[in-house]
Design a protein around this motif. Structure first.
Motif, PDB file in Angstrom:
ATOM      1  N   ARG A 165      38.123  42.583  51.954  1.00 40.89           N
ATOM      2  CA  ARG A 165      39.397  41.746  52.372  1.00 40.89           C
ATOM      3  C   ARG A 165      40.614  42.066  51.731  1.00 40.89           C
ATOM      4  N   HIS A 166      41.853  42.417  52.609  1.00 43.77           N
ATOM      5  CA  HIS A 166      42.913  42.901  51.664  1.00 43.77           C
ATOM      6  C   HIS A 166      42.849  44.322  50.887  1.00 43.77           C
ATOM      7  N   ALA A 171      43.641  33.535  47.793  1.00 43.85           N
ATOM      8  CA  ALA A 171      43.677  33.720  49.046  1.00 43.85           C
ATOM      9  C   ALA A 171      44.381  35.231  49.270  1.00 43.85           C
ATOM     10  N   ALA A 172      45.165  35.660  48.207  1.00 43.64           N
ATOM     11  CA  ALA A 172      45.733  36.976  48.364  1.00 43.64           C
ATOM     12  C   ALA A 172      44.924  37.955  47.614  1.00 43.64           C
ATOM     13  N   ALA A 173      44.147  37.835  46.892  1.00 46.22           N
ATOM     14  CA  ALA A 173      43.256  38.580  46.128  1.00 46.22           C
ATOM     15  C   ALA A 173      42.382  39.693  47.021  1.00 46.22           C
ATOM     16  N   ARG A 202      46.594  43.449  38.812  1.00 48.62           N
ATOM     17  CA  ARG A 202      45.833  42.359  39.511  1.00 48.62           C
ATOM     18  C   ARG A 202      44.490  42.379  39.385  1.00 48.62           C
TER      19      ARG A 202
END
Length: 260
Positions: free
Chosen positions: A230-231, A175-177, A143
């Protein structure tokens, strides 16, 4: 550039995809408070001792010809390469302020590969030059982590504009990073958090008493330096306020551990 002979536990965990240590520090161009002493070699040792996987640097010289001529121990290359040494094989530099003697800006040091990077000019007309250094970092599981090194302006109206540009950058990312944003926000009025929450960023120090005091280093009163994520799950956050840090810059560094 070779790696250190012994890799600390934090790196092994980072390579396993479980933990990253994040450090942010305003280097004050390699001088201590009031520019009385050149301390970059001491700063390098202190940064190495944190075993950070990602190091966010502000006010780092890419070049300064006069200091190179007059200052004993001035590195032959850019300050960020000197700081990276053998521990951070990947690094990126965003040149912001340019003058006849040289230039300075933000830098990112990484134990993990930097796939690509860019430096966004967020300067406001009539004020000092500022930038957002954005790097895409390859994680052990394949990732990508997005890291943004920040140094915002001294005036409120300037910062408000720059925070909107930072939110715009974050909004352009997948958005999911996972994302880490860190640096010197100069946000002594503590208005950045609400704006950045609107683009999904959370303060790393939220669970440990809120926004930390980091300036001036010896008697910290103002909350200027920040880490947002974030995340990512924050497992540790602390202000490095013990020796030797108060003697190495006018800002105290912030350290956070985040899990993926």
């Amino acid at each position: 550039m070779s790696r250190a002979e012994a890799e600390p536990v934090g790196l092994v965990q980072a390579q396993a995809g479980t933990l990253l240590r994040v450090l942010t520090v305003n280097t004050h161009k390699g001088f201590n408070a009031f520019n009385r002493r050149f301390i970059l070699p001491e700063l390098r040792e202190a940064v190495r001792a944190t075993a950070a996987d990602l190091v966010f640097l502000q006010e780092v010289h890419g070049e300064h010809q006069l200091h190179a001529e007059r200052q004993p121990g001035w590195p032959k290359g850019p300050q960020y390469e000197f700081l990276a040494d053998s521990m951070w094989p990947a690094f990126a530099y965003g040149r912001n302020a340019v003058y006849p003697e040289g230039h300075h800006g933000n830098a990112l040091l990484s134990r993990l590969p930097i796939i690509q990077w860019d430096n966004r000019d967020i300067s406001v007309a009539g004020t000092e030059e500022r930038g957002l250094l954005h790097a895409q970092i390859e994680l052990p599981d394949g990732r990508e982590l997005h890291a943004v090194c920040v140094h915002l302006g001294l005036h409120e109206a300037q910062r408000q504009s720059q925070l909107q540009l930072l939110c715009k950058l974050v909004g352009e990312l997948p958005a999911a990073a996972p994302v880490v944003v860190a640096g010197d926000f100069n946000d002594w009025r503590c208005k950045a958090g609400g704006i950045l929450a609107g683009c999904g960023l959370q303060a790393a120090f939220a669970a440990s008493g809120g926004t930390p005091r980091s300036f001036p280093a010896r008697w910290p009163l103002l909350r200027l330096d920040r880490i947002y994520v974030r995340h990512l799950k924050v497992t540790l956050s602390e202000v490095l306020n013990r020796k030797p840090w108060p003697h190495l810059s006018d800002h105290l560094p912030l350290l956070a551990e985040v899990s993926l």
